[in-house]
Design a protein around this motif. Sequence first.
Motif, PDB file in Angstrom:
ATOM      1  N   GLY A  57       0.799  -1.268   0.023  1.00  0.00           N
ATOM      2  CA  GLY A  57      -0.275  -0.154  -0.154  1.00  0.00           C
ATOM      3  C   GLY A  57       0.826   1.337   0.073  1.00  0.00           C
ATOM      4  N   ASP A  58       1.814   1.400   0.820  1.00  0.00           N
ATOM      5  CA  ASP A  58       2.482   2.753   1.039  1.00  0.00           C
ATOM      6  C   ASP A  58       4.001   1.975   1.634  1.00  0.00           C
ATOM      7  OD1 ASP A  58       2.531   2.710   3.651  1.00  0.00           O
ATOM      8  OD2 ASP A  58       0.330   3.658   3.230  1.00  0.00           O
ATOM      9  N   ALA A  59       4.994   3.045   1.736  1.00  0.00           N
ATOM     10  CA  ALA A  59       6.133   2.872   2.279  1.00  0.00           C
ATOM     11  C   ALA A  59       6.204   2.233   3.437  1.00  0.00           C
ATOM     12  CB  ALA A  59       7.135   4.205   2.161  1.00  0.00           C
ATOM     13  N   ALA A  60       5.210   2.640   4.393  1.00  0.00           N
ATOM     14  CA  ALA A  60       5.022   2.417   5.833  1.00  0.00           C
ATOM     15  C   ALA A  60       4.292   0.837   5.822  1.00  0.00           C
ATOM     16  CB  ALA A  60       4.329   3.261   6.766  1.00  0.00           C
ATOM     17  N   ARG A  61       3.455   0.559   5.138  1.00  0.00           N
ATOM     18  CA  ARG A  61       2.612  -0.648   5.023  1.00  0.00           C
ATOM     19  C   ARG A  61       2.844  -1.921   4.127  1.00  0.00           C
ATOM     20  NH1 ARG A  61      -2.560  -1.289   7.190  1.00  0.00           N
ATOM     21  NH2 ARG A  61      -3.778  -3.220   6.420  1.00  0.00           N
ATOM     22  N   ARG A  62       3.508  -2.688   4.486  1.00  0.00           N
ATOM     23  CA  ARG A  62       3.895  -3.809   3.526  1.00  0.00           C
ATOM     24  C   ARG A  62       2.961  -4.544   3.391  1.00  0.00           C
ATOM     25  NH1 ARG A  62       8.248  -2.607   1.495  1.00  0.00           N
ATOM     26  NH2 ARG A  62       8.601  -4.511   1.037  1.00  0.00           N
ATOM     27  N   GLY A  63       1.611  -4.753   3.777  1.00  0.00           N
ATOM     28  CA  GLY A  63       0.647  -5.422   3.168  1.00  0.00           C
ATOM     29  C   GLY A  63      -0.467  -4.600   2.247  1.00  0.00           C
ATOM     30  N   ARG A  64      -1.486  -5.087   2.087  1.00  0.00           N
ATOM     31  CA  ARG A  64      -2.802  -4.727   1.265  1.00  0.00           C
ATOM     32  C   ARG A  64      -3.401  -3.664   2.181  1.00  0.00           C
ATOM     33  NH1 ARG A  64      -4.058 -10.048   0.410  1.00  0.00           N
ATOM     34  NH2 ARG A  64      -6.045  -9.771   1.808  1.00  0.00           N
ATOM     35  N   PRO A  65      -3.885  -2.519   1.492  1.00  0.00           N
ATOM     36  CA  PRO A  65      -4.256  -1.518   2.221  1.00  0.00           C
ATOM     37  C   PRO A  65      -6.081  -2.017   2.697  1.00  0.00           C
ATOM     38  CG  PRO A  65      -3.906  -0.671   0.049  1.00  0.00           C
ATOM     39  CD  PRO A  65      -3.528  -2.179   0.151  1.00  0.00           C
ATOM     40  N   ARG A  66      -6.613  -1.368   3.713  1.00  0.00           N
ATOM     41  CA  ARG A  66      -7.798  -1.750   4.294  1.00  0.00           C
ATOM     42  C   ARG A  66      -8.832  -1.869   3.138  1.00  0.00           C
ATOM     43  NH1 ARG A  66      -9.274  -1.862   9.220  1.00  0.00           N
ATOM     44  NH2 ARG A  66      -7.482  -0.718  10.109  1.00  0.00           N
ATOM     45  N   GLY A  67      -9.517  -2.851   3.324  1.00  0.00           N
ATOM     46  CA  GLY A  67     -10.666  -2.965   2.244  1.00  0.00           C
ATOM     47  C   GLY A  67     -10.341  -3.609   0.945  1.00  0.00           C
ATOM     48  N   VAL A  68      -8.944  -4.116   0.778  1.00  0.00           N
ATOM     49  CA  VAL A  68      -8.549  -4.390  -0.488  1.00  0.00           C
ATOM     50  C   VAL A  68      -8.556  -5.894  -0.492  1.00  0.00           C
ATOM     51  CG1 VAL A  68      -6.336  -4.779  -2.025  1.00  0.00           C
ATOM     52  CG2 VAL A  68      -7.215  -2.424  -1.230  1.00  0.00           C
ATOM     53  N   GLN A  69      -9.157  -6.709  -1.692  1.00  0.00           N
ATOM     54  CA  GLN A  69      -9.191  -7.969  -1.592  1.00  0.00           C
ATOM     55  C   GLN A  69      -8.023  -8.620  -2.327  1.00  0.00           C
ATOM     56  OE1 GLN A  69     -11.409  -9.861  -0.371  1.00  0.00           O
ATOM     57  NE2 GLN A  69     -10.952 -11.764  -1.055  1.00  0.00           N
ATOM     58  N   GLY A  70      -7.415  -7.793  -3.469  1.00  0.00           N
ATOM     59  CA  GLY A  70      -6.239  -8.504  -4.203  1.00  0.00           C
ATOM     60  C   GLY A  70      -5.949  -7.548  -5.172  1.00  0.00           C
ATOM     61  N   ALA A  71      -5.242  -7.871  -6.027  1.00  0.00           N
ATOM     62  CA  ALA A  71      -4.696  -6.959  -7.405  1.00  0.00           C
ATOM     63  C   ALA A  71      -4.874  -7.595  -8.525  1.00  0.00           C
ATOM     64  CB  ALA A  71      -3.380  -6.550  -7.025  1.00  0.00           C
ATOM     65  N   GLY A  72      -5.073  -7.093  -9.615  1.00  0.00           N
ATOM     66  CA  GLY A  72      -4.930  -7.379 -11.016  1.00  0.00           C
ATOM     67  C   GLY A  72      -3.399  -6.866 -11.797  1.00  0.00           C
ATOM     68  N   VAL A  73      -2.753  -7.766 -12.168  1.00  0.00           N
ATOM     69  CA  VAL A  73      -1.281  -7.461 -12.658  1.00  0.00           C
ATOM     70  C   VAL A  73      -1.354  -7.261 -14.054  1.00  0.00           C
ATOM     71  CG1 VAL A  73       0.922  -8.110 -12.490  1.00  0.00           C
ATOM     72  CG2 VAL A  73      -0.536  -8.346 -10.473  1.00  0.00           C
ATOM     73  N   PHE A  74      -0.790  -6.687 -14.767  1.00  0.00           N
ATOM     74  CA  PHE A  74      -0.601  -6.280 -16.198  1.00  0.00           C
ATOM     75  C   PHE A  74       0.976  -5.974 -16.455  1.00  0.00           C
ATOM     76  CE2 PHE A  74      -4.536  -4.903 -14.939  1.00  0.00           C
ATOM     77  CZ  PHE A  74      -5.528  -5.225 -15.638  1.00  0.00           C
ATOM     78  N   THR A  75       1.285  -6.691 -17.935  1.00  0.00           N
ATOM     79  CA  THR A  75       2.789  -6.562 -18.014  1.00  0.00           C
ATOM     80  C   THR A  75       2.835  -5.885 -19.698  1.00  0.00           C
ATOM     81  OG1 THR A  75       2.994  -8.706 -19.019  1.00  0.00           O
ATOM     82  CG2 THR A  75       3.615  -8.057 -16.629  1.00  0.00           C
ATOM     83  N   ALA A  76       3.874  -5.366 -20.218  1.00  0.00           N
ATOM     84  CA  ALA A  76       4.185  -5.081 -21.439  1.00  0.00           C
ATOM     85  C   ALA A  76       5.611  -4.924 -21.829  1.00  0.00           C
ATOM     86  CB  ALA A  76       3.361  -3.455 -21.592  1.00  0.00           C
ATOM     87  N   ILE A  77       5.898  -5.120 -22.958  1.00  0.00           N
ATOM     88  CA  ILE A  77       7.181  -5.413 -23.725  1.00  0.00           C
ATOM     89  C   ILE A  77       7.641  -4.134 -24.524  1.00  0.00           C
ATOM     90  CG2 ILE A  77       8.987  -6.821 -24.511  1.00  0.00           C
ATOM     91  CD1 ILE A  77       7.433  -9.164 -23.695  1.00  0.00           C
TER      92      ILE A  77
END
Length: 232
Positions: free
Chosen positions: A137-157
């Motif tokens: 979530g931020d520099a101080a919080r190593r986990g997910r922010p409150r209320g967040v279930q997960g993330a979608g990840v995208f890439t490009a080359i």
Amino acid sequence: MSKPFYDLSDTDLLAWSNNFSQRLTATPAAFGITAPQALAYAQNNASFVVALNAWREPITKTPIASANKKAARQTLLMMAKYLVNSINSNPSITDAQRDELGIRARKKPSPIPAPSVSPLIDIESVSGRTVSIRLHGDAARRGRPRGVQGAGVFTAIGETAPVEIEQWKFEGLTTKTKFEITFPESASAGTVWITANWYNERGQTGLACAPVSVNLPASQIVPVTAKIKIAA
């Protein structure tokens, strides 16, 4: 549909999901999603079909088959919630399109807001053409922010990060903060880009973060003329 799709029995969920997947695959842009997202859902749907059929067959109806079916259903529903809420949040989607997909349109605003922040991405390691990342979530919080279930990840080359969403490859959803991405083999070194967005338990998504780049080496391809030693 008297029940929401995530409360349906396995049989009814399969019927709903088959229709949902077929229509998204046919015209993903019409529903505001990308072709890679539609493909990822179709693959999850196919996995659920295989697991459900194995569990239904008396000869293969084992505790392992039951566990596999439950896991495949959970994966399918996670992706379905993500896409359904993305579609419902799109103001250009009509009620007729929602009916076509078998989606119950929201009658009132959700009391749970979409994530208001974007993930931060740390590059944990690079091994060949495999990149391990950590989302937080931020520099101080190593986990997910409150209320967040997960993330979608995208890439490009490429040398620069794409501007259009259609140019990004959808790598998948993760409920963990660590994620590993293996990029295609390449005869030359190059730059890859990674971005992600948070989603909440209802599948509502926040904005994607600023892309981070990684320089990857060329694949180690054995020359045709090289001799390969085989152990005795």
